[in-house]
Design an enzyme around this catalytic site. Structure first.
Site, short mmCIF file in Angstrom:
data_model
loop_
_atom_site.label_atom_id
_atom_site.label_comp_id
_atom_site.label_asym_id
_atom_site.label_seq_id
_atom_site.Cartn_x
_atom_site.Cartn_y
_atom_site.Cartn_z
N LYS A 81 0.86 -1.20 0.00
CA LYS A 81 0.00 0.00 0.00
C LYS A 81 0.89 1.25 0.00
O LYS A 81 2.00 1.21 -0.55
CB LYS A 81 -0.96 -0.02 1.19
CG LYS A 81 -1.65 -1.38 1.35
CD LYS A 81 -2.75 -1.37 2.32
CE LYS A 81 -3.27 -2.78 2.51
NZ LYS A 81 -4.51 -2.85 3.21
N HIS B 202 -8.67 -3.38 -5.88
CA HIS B 202 -8.53 -3.48 -4.43
C HIS B 202 -9.65 -2.67 -3.78
O HIS B 202 -10.02 -1.60 -4.27
CB HIS B 202 -7.16 -2.95 -3.99
CG HIS B 202 -6.87 -3.29 -2.56
ND1 HIS B 202 -7.43 -2.61 -1.51
CD2 HIS B 202 -6.11 -4.26 -2.00
CE1 HIS B 202 -7.02 -3.15 -0.37
NE2 HIS B 202 -6.22 -4.16 -0.65
N GLY C 182 -0.67 -5.59 5.60
CA GLY C 182 0.10 -5.13 6.76
C GLY C 182 1.35 -5.96 7.08
O GLY C 182 2.42 -5.40 7.31
N GLU D 269 -11.00 -11.17 -0.99
CA GLU D 269 -10.66 -10.33 0.15
C GLU D 269 -11.94 -9.76 0.77
O GLU D 269 -12.44 -8.72 0.31
CB GLU D 269 -9.78 -9.15 -0.31
CG GLU D 269 -8.46 -9.55 -0.89
CD GLU D 269 -7.38 -8.51 -0.61
OE1 GLU D 269 -6.37 -8.91 -0.01
OE2 GLU D 269 -7.56 -7.34 -0.94
#
Ligand code: PEP
Length: 236
Positions: free
Chosen positions: A9, A85, A220, A156
């Site tokens: 990201k 996304h 993350g 996702e």
């Protein structure tokens, strides 16, 4: 071998990226794909790491300030591109651009990793599979059947991204089966389906029990090289 895609990201400054690349360049993981910000892609490529962009322009080329075109990604050695996304769908209302982006990528032979997933509200209302069906249909509109074999899906669930929440293994397995069957019935190709949403080096062992998963899209946990490496080493 399962694919593992690290989506950084909008994280990591230049010095951190250099350290990160130094850490991974000797590891030679053939199944790991790095998706840093556009401006660092060439650094990863120079270190012979496989790269994905986090997005791509829906336009071909020309007067589109701020956009990065698929032909430019191709010329930098980009092999994969994340599209759709949920952060882009939500922040930039990009749902209707995804199909054009896939066309641009396919013109250049770049493999799209198409993100699909339901909100918590949609899940609670039993709408998960119908939401996914619509997202797949919209993404693949007018795409040739034989191009579908060069597409990867990432399931996702939006409520699982960055929250620490993860569906039950049985739920992920069911959704992945649904996506694979839906695409096979319509296009006669078997697609790979990744899971993404709060995957880390602690919970990967449990996810590894899911029999039909083809890999992971990791946010993350991918920006810390040691944690990401520990996750990679646990994937069979
Ligand atoms: C993502 O952004 O695609 C993602 C899965 O993020 P996280 O792993 O942080 O939930």
């Amino acid at each position: 071998m399962k694919l593992i895609v690290g989506n950084f990201k909008m994280n990591l400054e230049y010095g951190e990226v250099i350290d990160y690349i130094d850490y991974f360049k000797e590891k030679a993981y053939s199944n790991v794909i790095f998706a840093p910000s556009y401006l660092y892609l060439s650094k990863f490529h120079d270190a012979k790491l496989t790269i994905a962009s986090q997005d791509v322009s829906k336009f071909d080329k020309g007067a589109y300030t701020g956009d990065v075109g698929a032909f430019q990604l191709k010329s930098m050695g980009v092999e994969y591109s994340i599209v759709g996304h949920s952060e882009r769908r939500n922040n930039y209302q990009e749902d209707s651009d995804i199909n054009s982006k896939i066309f641009r990528l396919q013109e250049q032979g770049i493999i799209p990793i198409i993100c699909i997933g339901e909100t918590k509200e949609e899940k609670d209302n039993g709408l998960c599979l119908s939401v996914l069906k619509k997202e797949i249909k919209d993404a693949l509109k007018n795409i040739d059947n034989d191009q579908v074999k060069n597409i990867i899906f990432a399931y996702e669930p939006i409520w699982a991204i960055g929250t620490g929440l993860i569906p039950q293994n049985s739920e992920i397995e069911e959704v992945i089966s649904f996506i694979k069957k839906y695409v096979y019935d319509k296009y006669l190709f078997h697609v790979k389906v990744l899971y993404g949403g709060s995957v880390n080096n602690q919970n990967i062992g449990v996810l590894e029990l899911i029999p039909n998963i083809d890999g992971y899209l990791v946010g993350g946990c991918s920006i810390n090289q040691e944690k990401f490496d520990s996750l990679i080493q646990k994937v069979k």
